[in-house]
Design an enzyme around this catalytic site. Sequence first.
Site, PDB file in Angstrom:
ATOM      1  N   LYS A 157       0.879  -1.177   0.000  1.00 33.25           N
ATOM      2  CA  LYS A 157       0.000   0.000   0.000  1.00 33.25           C
ATOM      3  C   LYS A 157       0.913   1.222   0.000  1.00 33.25           C
ATOM      4  O   LYS A 157       1.169   1.848   1.024  1.00 33.25           O
ATOM      5  CB  LYS A 157      -0.919  -0.041   1.226  1.00 33.25           C
ATOM      6  CG  LYS A 157      -2.069   0.955   1.143  1.00 33.25           C
ATOM      7  CD  LYS A 157      -3.105   0.645   2.192  1.00 33.25           C
ATOM      8  CE  LYS A 157      -4.067   1.809   2.402  1.00 33.25           C
ATOM      9  NZ  LYS A 157      -4.935   2.113   1.279  1.00 33.25           N
TER      10      LYS A 157
HETATM   11  N1  PMP Z   1      -7.328  -1.793  -2.829  1.00 25.28           N
HETATM   12  C1  PMP Z   1      -6.635  -0.669  -2.637  1.00 25.28           C
HETATM   13  C2  PMP Z   1      -5.724  -0.183  -3.701  1.00 25.28           C
HETATM   14  C3  PMP Z   1      -6.784   0.045  -1.449  1.00 25.28           C
HETATM   15  O1  PMP Z   1      -6.110   1.182  -1.240  1.00 25.28           O
HETATM   16  C4  PMP Z   1      -7.671  -0.415  -0.455  1.00 25.28           C
HETATM   17  C5  PMP Z   1      -7.874   0.374   0.801  1.00 25.28           C
HETATM   18  N2  PMP Z   1      -6.860   0.117   1.739  1.00 25.28           N
HETATM   19  C6  PMP Z   1      -8.341  -1.616  -0.685  1.00 25.28           C
HETATM   20  C7  PMP Z   1      -8.156  -2.283  -1.882  1.00 25.28           C
HETATM   21  C8  PMP Z   1      -9.181  -2.211   0.386  1.00 25.28           C
HETATM   22  O2  PMP Z   1      -8.310  -2.649   1.391  1.00 25.28           O
HETATM   23  P1  PMP Z   1      -8.740  -2.712   2.902  1.00 25.28           P
HETATM   24  O3  PMP Z   1      -9.961  -3.553   2.963  1.00 25.28           O
HETATM   25  O4  PMP Z   1      -7.602  -3.390   3.585  1.00 25.28           O
HETATM   26  O5  PMP Z   1      -8.982  -1.348   3.371  1.00 25.28           O
END
Ligand code: PMP
Length: 304
Positions: A157
């Site tokens: 991320k």
């Molecule tokens: N994909 C991306 C690129 C993201 O930034 C996020 C948000 N963090 C998600 C998917 C969803 O991830 P999460 O459920 O861990 O927030």
Amino acid sequence: MSDYSGLLVYLDGEFVAWNDAKIHVFSPAVKYGAAVFEGIRGYWNAERGTMYLFRLEEHMRRLELSQRIMRFNRIVPAQAMMDATVELMRRNGFRSSVHIRPTAYVAGQGESSAQEPVGSFITAIPRGTPKKVETGCRAQISSWQRIADNVMPTRAKSNANYNNSRYAGIQALKDGYDSAIFLNSRGKLSEGQAMCLFLVRNGVAVTPSITSDILESITRDTVIQLLRAQGVEVQERDVDRSEFHDATEAFFCGTGAEITPIVNVDGDAVGDGSPGPVTRALQTAYFDLAFGRTDPGHKWLTAV
Ligand code: PMP
């Protein structure tokens, strides 16, 4: 514009006033986006007078993984970031739900391959559930392709990755949609803008696998477990865009998006064009869990 100036920020081991939380313009974080972050929600349960941080440890472990993928020389440990987050909650004394954003970044004055020094900060601001969680959203399959693992690792991320969803998101809005859906380099469905996606076909929930150039979403994992607990079969596999035409329901999921129904794709209704029963039942289970209503001692909740 919101005014956060009364809030404290955690910055490199200290708690500082919002307007004093600064990093240098010449840092690799600013020059090249050499930074990784997380988005975490805190759910305020007014009856209990308690804030529940949702899956705090899993987020901070992913922050460690993101730093390793980005080859930081010093990894800011999950436990230190968890402790700092809880302390930030206490010091800011929030009495409503929040969005927390921990970041680890390359500080100093290096060039693009600098791997240190590594700094960290955490912000937290009040944020409730977006309106689209209730109404659903209209999505466009983007002409922008999702970045691939061997281009910009999507499993990390990293801040720089977000320019990809920025292009797609701006295009979707200009074209009259609410949101974008990415195909990956193999032409398969990948994810939305900072959210993963599910379709429901013949009562089975299908979602792109973790090798579909997605971020390995913590909400996606939560959703898989909640759906299975409700007796819904879940398949993680390659998913084609044409499957939307046979889907009775679809939804995005993510920390920010929570569970957002997708009611229309490229101008065609998904199912009957309104949020469906699998999505609604999932939303109920998700929010009951996150607000600490079903099980306040659940291992996924950190009570503050
Ligand atoms: N994909 C991306 C690129 C993201 O930034 C996020 C948000 N963090 C998600 C998917 C969803 O991830 P999460 O459920 O861990 O927030």
